[in-house]
Design an enzyme around this catalytic site. Sequence first.
Site, PDB file in Angstrom:
ATOM      1  N   LYS A   1       1.350  11.935   3.485  1.00 53.60           N
ATOM      2  CA  LYS A   1       0.539  10.719   3.356  1.00 53.60           C
ATOM      3  C   LYS A   1      -0.234  10.451   4.636  1.00 53.60           C
ATOM      4  O   LYS A   1       0.265  10.647   5.739  1.00 53.60           O
ATOM      5  CB  LYS A   1       1.448   9.511   3.060  1.00 53.60           C
ATOM      6  CG  LYS A   1       0.682   8.276   2.637  1.00 53.60           C
ATOM      7  CD  LYS A   1       0.112   8.414   1.248  1.00 53.60           C
ATOM      8  CE  LYS A   1      -0.927   7.346   0.938  1.00 53.60           C
ATOM      9  NZ  LYS A   1      -2.206   7.525   1.656  1.00 53.60           N
TER      10      LYS A   1
ATOM     11  N   SER B   1      -4.487   6.873  -2.473  1.00 54.80           N
ATOM     12  CA  SER B   1      -4.018   5.842  -1.542  1.00 54.80           C
ATOM     13  C   SER B   1      -4.428   4.459  -2.048  1.00 54.80           C
ATOM     14  O   SER B   1      -4.983   3.638  -1.314  1.00 54.80           O
ATOM     15  CB  SER B   1      -4.589   6.083  -0.142  1.00 54.80           C
ATOM     16  OG  SER B   1      -3.893   5.321   0.817  1.00 54.80           O
TER      17      SER B   1
ATOM     18  N   SER C   1      -1.498   3.053   5.704  1.00 52.20           N
ATOM     19  CA  SER C   1      -1.115   3.482   4.349  1.00 52.20           C
ATOM     20  C   SER C   1       0.145   4.341   4.297  1.00 52.20           C
ATOM     21  O   SER C   1       0.578   4.706   3.205  1.00 52.20           O
ATOM     22  CB  SER C   1      -2.274   4.235   3.693  1.00 52.20           C
ATOM     23  OG  SER C   1      -3.282   3.331   3.316  1.00 52.20           O
TER      24      SER C   1
ATOM     25  N   LYS D   1       2.874   3.244   1.956  1.00 47.40           N
ATOM     26  CA  LYS D   1       2.950   3.568   0.532  1.00 47.40           C
ATOM     27  C   LYS D   1       4.060   4.561   0.211  1.00 47.40           C
ATOM     28  O   LYS D   1       4.471   4.663  -0.953  1.00 47.40           O
ATOM     29  CB  LYS D   1       1.607   4.103   0.062  1.00 47.40           C
ATOM     30  CG  LYS D   1       0.523   3.032   0.101  1.00 47.40           C
ATOM     31  CD  LYS D   1      -0.857   3.584  -0.157  1.00 47.40           C
ATOM     32  CE  LYS D   1      -1.855   2.428  -0.165  1.00 47.40           C
ATOM     33  NZ  LYS D   1      -2.929   2.576   0.775  1.00 47.40           N
TER      34      LYS D   1
END
Length: 446
Positions: A262, A160, A100, A103
């Site tokens: 993140k 997320s 992720s 992202k």
Amino acid sequence: MRTRFRLTTIFLLFCAFALVATPAMAKRSKSYSKASAKTEQVASSSKKTKKSKKRAVAAPVLGEGKDPLRLRVRSAIAADYESGSIFYEKDPDKQIAPASLTKVLTLYIVREAIEQGKLREDDVVKVSRRAACASGSVMDLYTGERVTVRELMKGIAVASANDGCVAIAEHMSGSVDNFVRLMNRKARSLGMLRTVFKTPNGLPADGQVTTARDMLKLSRAYLKRFPDSLTLHSTRNYVHNRRNHQNANRLLGSFEGADGLKTGFVNASGYNIIATAKRDGKRIIAVTLGSNTSGVRKRETARLMEKVFADLGKPATGLAKAKTPRPEPWEQAEEDVTTQVGERPEAQGGGLVGRQGSALKPVSLQVPAKGRYTIQDSTFRSMENARGRQAALRDDGIPARVVATKGDKSTFYRVLIGRYTSIQQAEATRRKLASDYNLPNTLITR
């Protein structure tokens, strides 16, 4: 008589020759010995010189090639946000699945479009069935829902949201594939030369890789261009469709100065994070890839950042004295193997975006209907999304079912496949799902 005389003459001549030749031969032998010794001495000296020169060249710089922190991660890097000066490296160019962390680039592209006037935060996005059926961590979008770009950005940054990434990708570029091409062009322009993206959300895909160094480049560029993005990334909870979503970044609120950025997880990489923190006007960015658990990810990243802050003279009370943990045989069974309440692995399940290889084969999968073991494809907080996922699997010949599971504060809807009498039988089907149906991230449960 004549024969004896001849032999005597030959013998006397030989003796005379020997008496004359011996001193010359001895002298020549002596000079040859001296020359040979001198040659050996020169050769030996030359060999020693070459050896010493070789040693001098190969002598490592103090601390080079060592990991003083002994971080239990596959790859890591830490740097100064302003200057980009590197404080720490551990295999920073090793290619690993980004999960992720992908992202961050998706959000970069969205914010860039807003900055350029091509997109507005108030623009309304209609959620497609494909987006609503994305698995793993989601913000619980439903098919046909209309949601603003602003809400999608919140969902992607805090929850997320895999479904949010698909929705914004389709809205901006017309299709996920077009958006991914845009991602890779942007990655190259940012100097991410060892990174390849295949999905907008980081769900598993063949050939999707990055490095800690490339993620550092991305995060520095992102924060320098959009510093206000930290307002979203430091948010710990987000509610959408009456569902509360927790930020998986557990450094928030527990590590002094942490305010982003993140986290990510897929089986291929382990637990990843881009972390940033600021103390006394000094901001650092740390990237760690490949932790065994979310607990190890939090601990090792905190140790790395605290060491950097300590070296800069800005330590926090207690954390600066953190010792290197001793290796334990039970490392794989860390205290945080299971996730916290409200926290889900970012990419659990194959999803509709992130499939590996070619399209699914339209071959009906035969599964038994009795047994205590089952295969879990994905989980949702919305019954509608779970039913959508079930329908998608059935369209591809996989007889899936939906089972409601009550948690501490809410109900989850699991998409399950088959019932098996033994774990070996379930594992055989799980491998078949990965190889024949491009579902590499299913789980065996009881």
